[in-house]
Design a protein around this motif. Structure first.
Motif, mmCIF file in Angstrom:
data_model
loop_
_atom_site.group_PDB
_atom_site.id
_atom_site.type_symbol
_atom_site.label_atom_id
_atom_site.label_comp_id
_atom_site.label_asym_id
_atom_site.label_seq_id
_atom_site.Cartn_x
_atom_site.Cartn_y
_atom_site.Cartn_z
ATOM 1 N N PRO A 122 0.823 -1.221 0.000
ATOM 2 C CA PRO A 122 0.000 0.000 0.000
ATOM 3 C C PRO A 122 0.852 1.264 0.000
ATOM 4 N N SER A 123 0.217 2.368 -0.280
ATOM 5 C CA SER A 123 0.920 3.652 -0.392
ATOM 6 C C SER A 123 1.511 4.119 0.933
ATOM 7 N N SER A 124 1.128 3.475 2.029
ATOM 8 C CA SER A 124 1.696 3.842 3.323
ATOM 9 C C SER A 124 3.187 3.530 3.401
ATOM 10 N N TYR A 125 3.662 2.664 2.505
ATOM 11 C CA TYR A 125 5.097 2.402 2.406
ATOM 12 C C TYR A 125 5.694 3.446 1.465
ATOM 13 N N ALA A 126 6.230 4.497 2.051
ATOM 14 C CA ALA A 126 6.714 5.626 1.256
ATOM 15 C C ALA A 126 7.932 5.267 0.417
ATOM 16 N N THR A 127 8.773 4.381 0.930
ATOM 17 C CA THR A 127 9.987 3.980 0.212
ATOM 18 C C THR A 127 9.686 2.775 -0.664
ATOM 19 N N ARG A 128 9.944 2.900 -1.937
ATOM 20 C CA ARG A 128 9.699 1.788 -2.852
ATOM 21 C C ARG A 128 10.802 0.752 -2.722
ATOM 22 N N PHE A 129 10.394 -0.509 -2.822
ATOM 23 C CA PHE A 129 11.372 -1.592 -2.707
ATOM 24 C C PHE A 129 12.285 -1.630 -3.932
ATOM 25 N N VAL A 130 11.710 -1.481 -5.101
ATOM 26 C CA VAL A 130 12.480 -1.412 -6.354
ATOM 27 C C VAL A 130 12.173 -0.062 -6.997
ATOM 28 N N GLU A 131 13.201 0.701 -7.288
ATOM 29 C CA GLU A 131 13.011 2.016 -7.887
ATOM 30 C C GLU A 131 12.485 1.888 -9.315
ATOM 31 N N PRO A 132 11.690 2.854 -9.766
ATOM 32 C CA PRO A 132 11.173 2.821 -11.144
ATOM 33 C C PRO A 132 12.304 2.717 -12.169
ATOM 34 N N GLY A 133 12.104 1.832 -13.137
ATOM 35 C CA GLY A 133 13.105 1.643 -14.181
ATOM 36 C C GLY A 133 14.199 0.655 -13.824
ATOM 37 N N GLU A 134 14.202 0.175 -12.567
ATOM 38 C CA GLU A 134 15.210 -0.795 -12.127
ATOM 39 C C GLU A 134 14.621 -2.201 -12.105
ATOM 40 N N PHE A 135 15.495 -3.191 -12.204
ATOM 41 C CA PHE A 135 15.054 -4.582 -12.143
ATOM 42 C C PHE A 135 15.377 -5.229 -10.796
ATOM 43 N N THR A 136 16.293 -4.635 -10.061
ATOM 44 C CA THR A 136 16.679 -5.185 -8.768
ATOM 45 C C THR A 136 16.581 -4.111 -7.689
ATOM 46 N N SER A 137 16.584 -4.573 -6.453
ATOM 47 C CA SER A 137 16.465 -3.671 -5.309
ATOM 48 C C SER A 137 17.813 -3.522 -4.609
ATOM 49 N N LYS A 138 18.009 -2.396 -3.957
ATOM 50 C CA LYS A 138 19.230 -2.204 -3.166
ATOM 51 C C LYS A 138 19.112 -2.856 -1.796
ATOM 52 N N TYR A 139 17.915 -3.370 -1.480
ATOM 53 C CA TYR A 139 17.677 -4.019 -0.193
ATOM 54 C C TYR A 139 17.785 -5.533 -0.358
ATOM 55 N N SER A 140 18.807 -6.121 0.230
ATOM 56 C CA SER A 140 19.033 -7.561 0.043
ATOM 57 C C SER A 140 18.415 -8.417 1.139
ATOM 58 N N ILE A 141 17.923 -7.786 2.207
ATOM 59 C CA ILE A 141 17.301 -8.525 3.307
ATOM 60 C C ILE A 141 15.964 -7.864 3.637
#
Length: 254
Positions: A122-141
């Motif tokens: 939901p939108s309550s999660y202000a930080t996106r897990f994967v940034e737009p245009g990216e295929f992977t996330s900087k969060y590994s855990i």
């Protein structure tokens, strides 16, 4: 009309067969309590032990290369940024149904799955897990609360997380089907915490997961947390999934 009346009378007069017990006379089944998911109930205890010098390459995204486990499970360590979510994160939030047409065995579509991981939050999660245009996330855990992975039994859920570069999920508890899918696909390690770590960690904290010590260290806050051992599921995930493990241990031919 006479035939219809006769049929109606025969239906009204119908009585159960003497050999057919009434519902009230049937003894109810005893309640069955399924075991909780923990190392006390190994999922694959019938498997042979992993060879000591086994070299394995799990099917995970390139982004997870920096957190790829060692070949000895007891020394496995993951280090990276964490992404924190709450309770009852279901599979629709992990990977919405509209993306289930993507085929994980196709490298291009596997990559796309990573870009949609946790996009259903939901939108309550202000930080996106994967940034737009990216295929992977900087969060590994990923750190979660109670009942992580509930909902439908889609294997795409752990696959999407693995494709996004997630090495492990640490949650208070799991939906059984998500736990088993994580093991069978070999995409992520579903680790259980003994306390609600999700209430003490924040997205972006730098953490380390140590299998040998069964602990999570939050370097940002300086706190350590005890984890429950992964048990016999560990070597299967380490090998890249249940079929890869079976091949490596000689249970099925290559």
């Amino acid at each position: 009309m006479a035939a219809s009346a006769a049929l109606s009378n025969s239906i009204t007069a119908f009585k159960p067969s003497p050999c057919q017990p009434r519902a009230a006379s049937i003894n109810p089944l005893p309640s069955i309590k399924l075991p909780s998911i923990s190392s006390n109930y190994p999922l694959i205890s019938h498997f042979a032990p992993t060879p000591k010098n086994l070299t394995v390459t799990p099917l995970r995204s390139a982004a997870a290369a920096s957190v790829t486990p060692e070949t000895t499970n007891s020394s496995t360590t993951f280090h990276g940024l964490c992404y924190v979510v709450g309770d009852n994160i279901d599979t629709d939030q992990i990977i919405p149904a509209e993306y289930l047409t993507l085929v994980p065995s196709n490298p291009d579509e596997y990559k796309k799955l990573g870009s949609y991981a946790l996009c259903g939050l939901p939108s309550s999660y202000a930080t996106r897990f994967v940034e737009p245009g990216e295929f992977t996330s900087k969060y590994s855990i990923v750190i979660g609360g109670d009942n992580f992975g509930c909902g439908s039994s889609r294997e795409h859920a752990p696959v999407a997380l693995g494709a996004a570069g997630v090495a492990a999920v640490v949650a208070e508890s799991y939906a059984r089907i998500f736990f088993r899918n994580s093991v069978s696909t070999g995409e992520v390690y579903p680790l259980e915490s003994e306390v609600r770590i999700c209430e003490e960690c924040k997205t972006g904290d730098v953490v380390t997961v140590e299998f040998g010590e069964s602990r999570l260290i939050n370097h940002t806050t300086g706190k350590e947390y005890k984890l429950k051992p992964i048990g016999d599921a560990g070597p299967v995930i380490e090998a890249g999934g249940i079929f890869a493990y079976a091949r490596k241990t000689g249970m099925i031919s290559n």
